[in-house]
Enzyme design. Sequence first.
Site, PDB file in Angstrom:
ATOM      1  N   GLU A 178     -10.436  43.530 -22.340  1.00  0.00           N
ATOM      2  CA  GLU A 178     -11.284  43.115 -21.237  1.00  0.00           C
ATOM      3  C   GLU A 178     -11.666  41.644 -21.339  1.00  0.00           C
ATOM      4  OE1 GLU A 178     -14.782  45.450 -20.701  1.00  0.00           O
ATOM      5  OE2 GLU A 178     -15.390  44.200 -19.018  1.00  0.00           O
ATOM      6  N   ASP A 179     -11.885  41.172 -22.563  1.00  0.00           N
ATOM      7  CA  ASP A 179     -12.425  39.832 -22.726  1.00  0.00           C
ATOM      8  C   ASP A 179     -11.385  38.741 -22.899  1.00  0.00           C
ATOM      9  OD1 ASP A 179     -14.917  40.825 -22.460  1.00  0.00           O
ATOM     10  OD2 ASP A 179     -15.355  40.950 -24.602  1.00  0.00           O
TER      11      ASP A 179
END
Length: 742
Positions: free
Chosen positions: A90-91
Amino acid sequence: MYDIDLQKEKREIVKRYRALMRAWNSNKGVQENNLVRKAFIMASQAHFTMRRRTGEPYIYHPLEVARIVAGEIGLGETAIISALLHDVVEDNPDYTIEMIRQNFGDKVAYIVDGLTKIKDGYERLESTAQVESIKKMLLTLSDDVRVILIKLADRLHNMRTLDSMPASKQQNIAAETLYLYSPLAHRLGLYVIKSELEDLALKYNEPEIYRTISLKLQETELERKSFIQKFIFPIKRSMALQGISFDIDTRAKSVYSIYKKMQVKEIPFEEVYDLFAVRIIIDTPPEQEKLDCWRIYTLITDNYNPKLNRLRDWISTPKANGYESLHTTVMSPTGQWVEVQIRSRRMHEIAERGYAAHWKYKQQVDKDRAQESGLDDWLAEVRKILKSPDANTLNFLDDIKLTLFSDEVFVWTPKGHLKSLPSGSTVLDFAYLVHTELGNHCIGVKVNRNLVPLDQKLRSGDQVEVIASKKSFPKEEWLEYAITPRARYSIKEALKEQRKEQAAEGRHKLEEVFATYDFKCSKNNIIRFSEYMGFASPADLFYKMYQENIPAEHILKFIKLENSELHLPTKGPEVKQKREVPYLPAKPKSKHGTTYDLDDFNYVVASCCHPLPGDEIIAYTPDGVNRIVHRTNCPEAIELMSRFANRITHASWSNKHMNTFLAGLKISGFDRKSMISDIIRVISEEMRFNVRSFHIDTSGELYEAYISFFIHDTVDINRTIERIKQIEGVSAAARMLKFLKT
Ligand code: MN
């Protein structure tokens, strides 16, 4: 400010990694392996430049989540690797699920993917989006429960570090934790984590109350310890004489559960008698544990008298979340009731760490599929709700919540099978539990051989027999009788089916009417007529036609209009206008994030919790115009915060409030002559408050009085309580937290 010292950070990261290894080792006796190390390195690289809100390196977070997963939930390698990698994809766009699959295999990729898809609800403004995300979360739950367990660890670490969040977000996150995550932890049997989540949520929702209770717990600790020592001494001696190996655990209850008790019973801290429970954990082989627990029970009741009706046998019938234990409440020599919980080491482990601990004790090859029956039933239930086409509504959330919170009742079928249902279930729920068809054709139910109404609530031990007839079908009002999602879902489906048939009949009727006016019954014409009549869809129009004929003049008027070729926009007779709900942008204030000062708008105080200036409050706006002020600890407010975060603003009282507010006191003590008039005199003459109502109950020499009156703020109420307590014959005075409807 956080000072960046890269060398120190490096040492700290290594330290935390070692702590993770220790947590894992002590738990399973396993050695560090290459795969876990590889995951740690990948996560460190992916988050290399990132920092948390505190300023600390981001990698601290996945390391801590992994440590909770290993040490506090007791999961193994796959879960630890997944926890380390849970925020990577996600990051950092350079990392993909595919990469994780190539390096760590399908299982880890699946779990990380599941975790990536779950967004925290508080980040969304739309409540439907929030429901969607919860739905996703629960969907993964039925595939691999580890996704949820890691998510819970993630939430726990975020709650532990909530200080770094802006104040305005803290309360929403705390409310969501109370609304969803702590029930989920409870349902999965993670008692320790559940308690910590609740305590942390309370700390941010009601900082003052949290501080006060924690302080009082500390102050009374020594006294409590010496009491417990004296209490357990004879039990210890008896057990030692019998040669039983055991541990005694006497932790105080959580701040949150004490607070709940104070609220429910409307009593001050000093009157909560069960601040702790005595847990006796015995070391005994599984085949002997039941017998041994009952043996200990006998030893205890030889020493102390048990309270009747307070025996809880979760050994013969474990709770659906797997909890097993034997509870009794006994009278101590000083006249205090003490709850004693008796369990084996295995049961204790399950009580503390829940679901994961089951795996440890299950000698099963397939560790990914736990066969615990209560949990399987619950998962089946959740799956059914998820499949429902209506699941996209807020009702869905209520249904899920019901199954999360439920404690069970146990009832018997006529053939002597034991069935468990959520407490509060009715006989109709039972019918649907046995079989959907039995529910759909139910005409009556016998409980213990007596015919009862369909909305009768079940009690444990009832024997229930359903009488059915092929000619009977569900009725609309059944939705009010049934509370279990399974029954409600089936009733809705059956009603829908009925409506479909009825709509077909209605359509046929409409076609006939149109035909008599020589008007074409095309799809287009039907849609236009339905809009003209103000129905949401043609289906509703058909249903109306089925129920009662639509007056001919409406139909004629419509046809004339259509034939006049003047297709001017018209409004039909029953057009309902949908009202747009305006969204009010929040006004920023420096200290508390977004806050409304109560002087700035019209508001009313909620009648459930009657907040006073000085209380922590939130403002809820149902329509964007009016505002209702609740205390942040009000159960209704917690639900509102969690479900309608976008309609909540954090409010603060203005310093110059001139209004008076309704407050209530509960006063109790020993009755004497002119007790009532003394209380009233103090409040109305001495303190000069306007009394609104007064109610007193007496039994023997004791009385309980409820008085409501108008005051300015919490300072007033505290002052009043102090003063009232000085009156002779008053043994307790406390603010009423819940108001009866007046
Ligand atoms: Mn995270």
